[in-house]
Design an enzyme around this catalytic site. Sequence first.
Site, PDB file in Angstrom:
ATOM      1  N   LYS A   1      -4.637  14.942  -8.386  1.00 43.87           N
ATOM      2  CA  LYS A   1      -3.843  14.972  -9.619  1.00 43.87           C
ATOM      3  C   LYS A   1      -3.227  16.355  -9.841  1.00 43.87           C
ATOM      4  O   LYS A   1      -2.094  16.469 -10.329  1.00 43.87           O
ATOM      5  CB  LYS A   1      -4.702  14.558 -10.807  1.00 43.87           C
ATOM      6  CG  LYS A   1      -5.186  13.116 -10.736  1.00 43.87           C
ATOM      7  CD  LYS A   1      -4.037  12.126 -10.642  1.00 43.87           C
ATOM      8  CE  LYS A   1      -4.508  10.689 -10.655  1.00 43.87           C
ATOM      9  NZ  LYS A   1      -3.390   9.718 -10.565  1.00 43.87           N
TER      10      LYS A   1
ATOM     11  N   ASP B   1       0.876  -1.172   0.000  1.00 43.06           N
ATOM     12  CA  ASP B   1       0.000   0.000   0.000  1.00 43.06           C
ATOM     13  C   ASP B   1       0.914   1.223   0.000  1.00 43.06           C
ATOM     14  O   ASP B   1       1.587   1.511   0.990  1.00 43.06           O
ATOM     15  CB  ASP B   1      -0.883  -0.021   1.250  1.00 43.06           C
ATOM     16  CG  ASP B   1      -1.804   1.194   1.362  1.00 43.06           C
ATOM     17  OD1 ASP B   1      -1.594   2.184   0.628  1.00 43.06           O
ATOM     18  OD2 ASP B   1      -2.722   1.165   2.207  1.00 43.06           O
ATOM     19  N   VAL B   2       0.944   1.954  -1.111  1.00 40.99           N
ATOM     20  CA  VAL B   2       1.931   3.028  -1.241  1.00 40.99           C
ATOM     21  C   VAL B   2       1.641   4.225  -0.349  1.00 40.99           C
ATOM     22  O   VAL B   2       2.464   5.143  -0.263  1.00 40.99           O
ATOM     23  CB  VAL B   2       2.081   3.489  -2.709  1.00 40.99           C
ATOM     24  CG1 VAL B   2       2.550   2.334  -3.575  1.00 40.99           C
ATOM     25  CG2 VAL B   2       0.789   4.087  -3.248  1.00 40.99           C
TER      26      VAL B   2
ATOM     27  N   TYR C   1     -10.251  13.566  -6.557  1.00 37.24           N
ATOM     28  CA  TYR C   1      -9.375  13.063  -7.612  1.00 37.24           C
ATOM     29  C   TYR C   1      -8.679  14.210  -8.341  1.00 37.24           C
ATOM     30  O   TYR C   1      -7.460  14.179  -8.551  1.00 37.24           O
ATOM     31  CB  TYR C   1     -10.198  12.229  -8.594  1.00 37.24           C
ATOM     32  CG  TYR C   1      -9.399  11.581  -9.691  1.00 37.24           C
ATOM     33  CD1 TYR C   1      -8.743  10.371  -9.482  1.00 37.24           C
ATOM     34  CD2 TYR C   1      -9.317  12.152 -10.959  1.00 37.24           C
ATOM     35  CE1 TYR C   1      -8.013   9.759 -10.498  1.00 37.24           C
ATOM     36  CE2 TYR C   1      -8.596  11.554 -11.977  1.00 37.24           C
ATOM     37  CZ  TYR C   1      -7.948  10.355 -11.735  1.00 37.24           C
ATOM     38  OH  TYR C   1      -7.236   9.760 -12.742  1.00 37.24           O
TER      39      TYR C   1
ATOM     40  N   ASN D   1       2.193   5.203 -10.291  1.00 39.49           N
ATOM     41  CA  ASN D   1       0.937   5.076 -11.019  1.00 39.49           C
ATOM     42  C   ASN D   1      -0.251   4.747 -10.134  1.00 39.49           C
ATOM     43  O   ASN D   1      -1.388   5.038 -10.494  1.00 39.49           O
ATOM     44  CB  ASN D   1       1.100   3.979 -12.086  1.00 39.49           C
ATOM     45  CG  ASN D   1      -0.224   3.523 -12.653  1.00 39.49           C
ATOM     46  OD1 ASN D   1      -0.838   4.212 -13.464  1.00 39.49           O
ATOM     47  ND2 ASN D   1      -0.688   2.347 -12.219  1.00 39.49           N
TER      48      ASN D   1
END
Length: 268
Positions: free
Chosen positions: A170, A66-67, A166, A93
């Site tokens: 980003k 889990d990054v 989101y 990613n």
Amino acid sequence: MNQKSLAGQRAVVTGASSGIGKAIALAFAEAGAAVVVNHHSDAEAGKAVTAEILGKEGRAVSVRGDVSKPRDVQKLFDAADAHFGGVDILVANAGAQADAPFLEMTLEGWRKVIDLDLTGAFLCAQEVAKRFRRQGLEPNRSRALGKVLFVTSVHQRIPWAGHANYAAAKGGVRMLMETMAQELADQKIRVNAIAPGAIKTPINKAAWDTPAAARKLVKLIPYGRIGEVEDVAQSAVWLASDAADYVVGTTLFVDGGMSLYPDFREGG
């Protein structure tokens, strides 16, 4: 471009068990890189990507992580060290969506996306940059000390109602990328981003899986087709290769022109 443009290099690709991450992992392996295939919840899918690379005489290892958790991030790069002797490329990613209208978005939904898409990218990038510096420059592998490639979205630029978490994540990754590039370029660490537009992946299947949905989506794409994961993957191979050695702090939009605001083609 030389099919083995990444020969001898070692890459960590997060979120590589499906979609764009999977395509990048496969393309990197085809270009000669050894790949750490990161997955989170779908171990079988991660193993399948690794098996596909190994079946073509490539080098790969599947690693769960889990990054958004520092210990898991360290484990990814420890695996690169243990199996391949180090790391030359990070593709950050991994990401998720938890969509809701702004006034209905919960703090949990906000944090889920920010933690994975933005904080996860930060943790991976910081860890790999430290390792690049410890390893030192190896000109026989790459002209750069190391390469970091963020996968962002056209929504780093285009607002997206119903997806505030989101779009904010980003947009944040874009500024993280540019600030890192500014700070680390003189150490020969190249940092860039790819911003995909509408790409056929499982996460957005409802937007393209029927003729009616596809026709509606194509209206937003001047080039007239929905992207394939390979479109993004081949761009990533180039950005990570020495062919792009003078590309620093740039976002490459792979979107068929979606970020050109096509509704304004006839004067708005």
